[in-house]
Design a protein around this motif. Sequence first.
Motif, PDB file in Angstrom:
ATOM      1  N   LEU A   3       0.823  -1.208   0.000  1.00  0.00           N
ATOM      2  CA  LEU A   3       0.000   0.000   0.000  1.00  0.00           C
ATOM      3  C   LEU A   3       0.860   1.262   0.000  1.00  0.00           C
ATOM      4  CD1 LEU A   3      -2.921  -0.884   2.445  1.00  0.00           C
ATOM      5  CD2 LEU A   3      -3.010  -0.694  -0.046  1.00  0.00           C
ATOM      6  N   ALA A   4       1.951   1.242   0.745  1.00  0.00           N
ATOM      7  CA  ALA A   4       2.856   2.392   0.752  1.00  0.00           C
ATOM      8  C   ALA A   4       3.458   2.598  -0.632  1.00  0.00           C
ATOM      9  CB  ALA A   4       3.965   2.180   1.788  1.00  0.00           C
ATOM     10  N   ALA A   5       3.812   1.508  -1.297  1.00  0.00           N
ATOM     11  CA  ALA A   5       4.387   1.599  -2.634  1.00  0.00           C
ATOM     12  C   ALA A   5       3.350   2.048  -3.662  1.00  0.00           C
ATOM     13  CB  ALA A   5       4.963   0.247  -3.048  1.00  0.00           C
ATOM     14  N   ALA A   6       2.096   1.653  -3.466  1.00  0.00           N
ATOM     15  CA  ALA A   6       1.040   1.971  -4.433  1.00  0.00           C
ATOM     16  C   ALA A   6       0.835   3.470  -4.620  1.00  0.00           C
ATOM     17  CB  ALA A   6      -0.271   1.326  -3.993  1.00  0.00           C
ATOM     18  N   LYS A   7       1.210   4.256  -3.630  1.00  0.00           N
ATOM     19  CA  LYS A   7       1.060   5.710  -3.743  1.00  0.00           C
ATOM     20  C   LYS A   7       1.913   6.279  -4.876  1.00  0.00           C
ATOM     21  CE  LYS A   7       0.303   6.017   1.262  1.00  0.00           C
ATOM     22  NZ  LYS A   7      -1.132   6.277   1.204  1.00  0.00           N
ATOM     23  N   SER A   8       2.929   5.530  -5.302  1.00  0.00           N
ATOM     24  CA  SER A   8       3.810   5.988  -6.382  1.00  0.00           C
ATOM     25  C   SER A   8       3.384   5.467  -7.744  1.00  0.00           C
ATOM     26  CB  SER A   8       5.251   5.530  -6.113  1.00  0.00           C
ATOM     27  OG  SER A   8       5.743   6.080  -4.922  1.00  0.00           O
ATOM     28  N   PHE A   9       2.356   4.621  -7.790  1.00  0.00           N
ATOM     29  CA  PHE A   9       1.942   3.999  -9.047  1.00  0.00           C
ATOM     30  C   PHE A   9       0.548   4.470  -9.429  1.00  0.00           C
ATOM     31  CE2 PHE A   9       4.551   0.448  -6.986  1.00  0.00           C
ATOM     32  CZ  PHE A   9       5.747   0.926  -7.522  1.00  0.00           C
ATOM     33  N   SER A  10       0.472   5.364 -10.391  1.00  0.00           N
ATOM     34  CA  SER A  10      -0.809   5.974 -10.756  1.00  0.00           C
ATOM     35  C   SER A  10      -1.805   4.958 -11.323  1.00  0.00           C
ATOM     36  CB  SER A  10      -0.581   7.081 -11.780  1.00  0.00           C
ATOM     37  OG  SER A  10       0.025   6.566 -12.958  1.00  0.00           O
ATOM     38  N   ARG A  11      -1.333   3.890 -11.921  1.00  0.00           N
ATOM     39  CA  ARG A  11      -2.251   2.915 -12.507  1.00  0.00           C
ATOM     40  C   ARG A  11      -2.976   2.077 -11.464  1.00  0.00           C
ATOM     41  NH1 ARG A  11       0.798   0.469 -17.901  1.00  0.00           N
ATOM     42  NH2 ARG A  11       0.940   2.460 -19.034  1.00  0.00           N
ATOM     43  N   LEU A  12      -2.533   2.175 -10.241  1.00  0.00           N
ATOM     44  CA  LEU A  12      -3.170   1.407  -9.176  1.00  0.00           C
ATOM     45  C   LEU A  12      -4.267   2.185  -8.468  1.00  0.00           C
ATOM     46  CD1 LEU A  12      -0.053  -0.312  -7.559  1.00  0.00           C
ATOM     47  CD2 LEU A  12      -1.641  -1.247  -9.249  1.00  0.00           C
ATOM     48  N   ARG A  13      -4.424   3.445  -8.811  1.00  0.00           N
ATOM     49  CA  ARG A  13      -5.484   4.254  -8.204  1.00  0.00           C
ATOM     50  C   ARG A  13      -5.963   5.296  -9.198  1.00  0.00           C
ATOM     51  NH1 ARG A  13      -2.644   8.845  -6.562  1.00  0.00           N
ATOM     52  NH2 ARG A  13      -0.394   8.539  -6.372  1.00  0.00           N
ATOM     53  N   THR A  14      -7.200   5.695  -9.034  1.00  0.00           N
ATOM     54  CA  THR A  14      -7.785   6.672  -9.952  1.00  0.00           C
ATOM     55  C   THR A  14      -7.708   8.085  -9.397  1.00  0.00           C
ATOM     56  OG1 THR A  14      -9.956   6.204  -8.973  1.00  0.00           O
ATOM     57  CG2 THR A  14      -9.368   5.020 -10.992  1.00  0.00           C
ATOM     58  N   THR A  15      -7.762   8.191  -8.090  1.00  0.00           N
ATOM     59  CA  THR A  15      -7.711   9.510  -7.453  1.00  0.00           C
ATOM     60  C   THR A  15      -6.765   9.429  -6.272  1.00  0.00           C
ATOM     61  OG1 THR A  15      -9.590   8.954  -6.030  1.00  0.00           O
ATOM     62  CG2 THR A  15     -10.083  10.083  -8.101  1.00  0.00           C
ATOM     63  N   THR A  16      -6.499  10.568  -5.662  1.00  0.00           N
ATOM     64  CA  THR A  16      -5.684  10.589  -4.455  1.00  0.00           C
ATOM     65  C   THR A  16      -6.403   9.831  -3.357  1.00  0.00           C
ATOM     66  OG1 THR A  16      -4.802  12.734  -5.050  1.00  0.00           O
ATOM     67  CG2 THR A  16      -4.568  12.055  -2.752  1.00  0.00           C
ATOM     68  N   PRO A  17      -5.765   8.864  -2.712  1.00  0.00           N
ATOM     69  CA  PRO A  17      -6.418   8.057  -1.679  1.00  0.00           C
ATOM     70  C   PRO A  17      -6.987   8.916  -0.555  1.00  0.00           C
ATOM     71  CG  PRO A  17      -4.261   7.151  -2.249  1.00  0.00           C
ATOM     72  CD  PRO A  17      -4.362   8.509  -2.895  1.00  0.00           C
ATOM     73  N   ALA A  18      -8.159   8.539  -0.084  1.00  0.00           N
ATOM     74  CA  ALA A  18      -8.769   9.235   1.046  1.00  0.00           C
ATOM     75  C   ALA A  18      -8.046   8.831   2.316  1.00  0.00           C
ATOM     76  CB  ALA A  18     -10.252   8.853   1.149  1.00  0.00           C
ATOM     77  N   PRO A  19      -8.089   9.679   3.355  1.00  0.00           N
ATOM     78  CA  PRO A  19      -7.472   9.311   4.631  1.00  0.00           C
ATOM     79  C   PRO A  19      -8.077   8.013   5.145  1.00  0.00           C
ATOM     80  CG  PRO A  19      -8.053  11.627   4.604  1.00  0.00           C
ATOM     81  CD  PRO A  19      -8.671  11.021   3.378  1.00  0.00           C
ATOM     82  N   TYR A  20      -7.244   7.139   5.685  1.00  0.00           N
ATOM     83  CA  TYR A  20      -7.722   5.835   6.096  1.00  0.00           C
ATOM     84  C   TYR A  20      -8.444   5.846   7.428  1.00  0.00           C
ATOM     85  CZ  TYR A  20      -5.377   3.648   2.231  1.00  0.00           C
ATOM     86  OH  TYR A  20      -5.015   3.264   0.978  1.00  0.00           O
ATOM     87  N   ASP A  21      -8.658   7.014   8.020  1.00  0.00           N
ATOM     88  CA  ASP A  21      -9.430   7.039   9.250  1.00  0.00           C
ATOM     89  C   ASP A  21     -10.868   7.437   8.982  1.00  0.00           C
ATOM     90  OD1 ASP A  21      -9.016   9.637   8.566  1.00  0.00           O
ATOM     91  OD2 ASP A  21      -8.416  10.313  10.567  1.00  0.00           O
ATOM     92  N   ALA A  22     -11.242   7.468   7.693  1.00  0.00           N
ATOM     93  CA  ALA A  22     -12.621   7.757   7.327  1.00  0.00           C
ATOM     94  C   ALA A  22     -13.230   6.500   6.757  1.00  0.00           C
ATOM     95  CB  ALA A  22     -12.685   8.882   6.293  1.00  0.00           C
ATOM     96  N   THR A  23     -14.375   6.111   7.223  1.00  0.00           N
ATOM     97  CA  THR A  23     -15.001   4.878   6.785  1.00  0.00           C
ATOM     98  C   THR A  23     -15.924   5.148   5.617  1.00  0.00           C
ATOM     99  OG1 THR A  23     -14.927   4.043   9.030  1.00  0.00           O
ATOM    100  CG2 THR A  23     -16.458   2.960   7.506  1.00  0.00           C
ATOM    101  N   ALA A  24     -15.778   4.361   4.567  1.00  0.00           N
ATOM    102  CA  ALA A  24     -16.617   4.506   3.392  1.00  0.00           C
ATOM    103  C   ALA A  24     -18.009   3.981   3.694  1.00  0.00           C
ATOM    104  CB  ALA A  24     -16.016   3.721   2.229  1.00  0.00           C
ATOM    105  N   PRO A  25     -19.035   4.549   3.040  1.00  0.00           N
ATOM    106  CA  PRO A  25     -20.382   4.043   3.246  1.00  0.00           C
ATOM    107  C   PRO A  25     -20.504   2.632   2.699  1.00  0.00           C
ATOM    108  CG  PRO A  25     -20.323   5.581   1.414  1.00  0.00           C
ATOM    109  CD  PRO A  25     -18.989   5.657   2.091  1.00  0.00           C
TER     110      PRO A  25
END
Length: 348
Positions: free
Chosen positions: A307-329
């Motif tokens: 997951l730490a490495a994924a922040k450097s790979f744009s193809r692994l995410r579409t947008t900037t990751p949300a903070p992980y202390d927020a729970t998705a609906p």
Amino acid sequence: MRHSTDAKSQSLGTLSFATHVLRGQAQVTFLPSTAAGALFCVALFAAGWEYGLYGLAGTAVGTATARLLGAAHDRVSTGLEGFNACLTALCFAVFLGAGHLSTAALALAGCVVVTVVTAAAVNVLAAWDLPSLTLPYCLLASAMTIAAPGFERVWHHGDALAALTRAATGPTSLQPADLAKAFFADFAQIFFMPQWYVGAVLLVGLFVASRRAGAVACLGSAVGIGSAWALGAPAAQIADGTMGYNSVLVALALCGVFLPARGATLAYAIAGAATATAVSSAISALLAPSGGHTFTWPFVLTTLAFLAAAKSFSRLRTTTPAPYDATAPELSLADGGVSGNSPAPQAP
């Protein structure tokens, strides 16, 4: 009239708490699903009534502790405050003996402590936008297995678990029956259970909550089995699920939970699942001399690294990751999505 209203309110509160507890059990595999949690509970009781009781009570204690301490409502309601306590209680039951009063008392205390450790882990890892996963449980479980043999009123097994690492021995060829048993045991071992039928019920729970999560978990199990066989792990270790359960969790985490589900992340998850297999052997060798156990350390370490490495790979995410202390609906099951903690600090 007021008495009737109070009774109704109390009943609704009890029902709400029960829902949070069941979601906590399901969150071991990232699913805040009441239905999945109920099936997970059935699976544990199928393994033994004492394990079902420890798992359910542990989740309840962790959830209740978080509520009493004022944890965020969304974390409590989605089960994020219960899954580490569930695993902690089961760990104590398996390693210390479920039938001892001392085990029950320590499990109770452990579930309270792991809730505090969870808050600490969430706050520390939030600085890097990383989830806490099952790190709190791993820390407490490792401390317990290493320390327990030093206390006579706690340890009831005679010899300690500490042992020097030795080279793997035994046949490495897998028979069809071994493959089938290993596939389901990979799911059961997430909860310390070796029975294949327990894993089958857990897998049904995954598919009930999310078809996509179930499919990814199956792929993770297959990758774990294949990687262990390719590396030459003893067939007995593959068949009992101890070489593959971390791969299941890594695959779930990296495809559809903390990273979006698509081709690139699926390949990334496969690489992570295979890596976890090798890391499992390394962790086992590292902790064995002190009496420690692998637990879900391979999952935690592999997932955090990927997951730490994924922040450097744009193809692994579409947008900037949300903070992980927020729970998705919670997502609709009709969409086939994981109904849970995609960006939440979690896990199993």
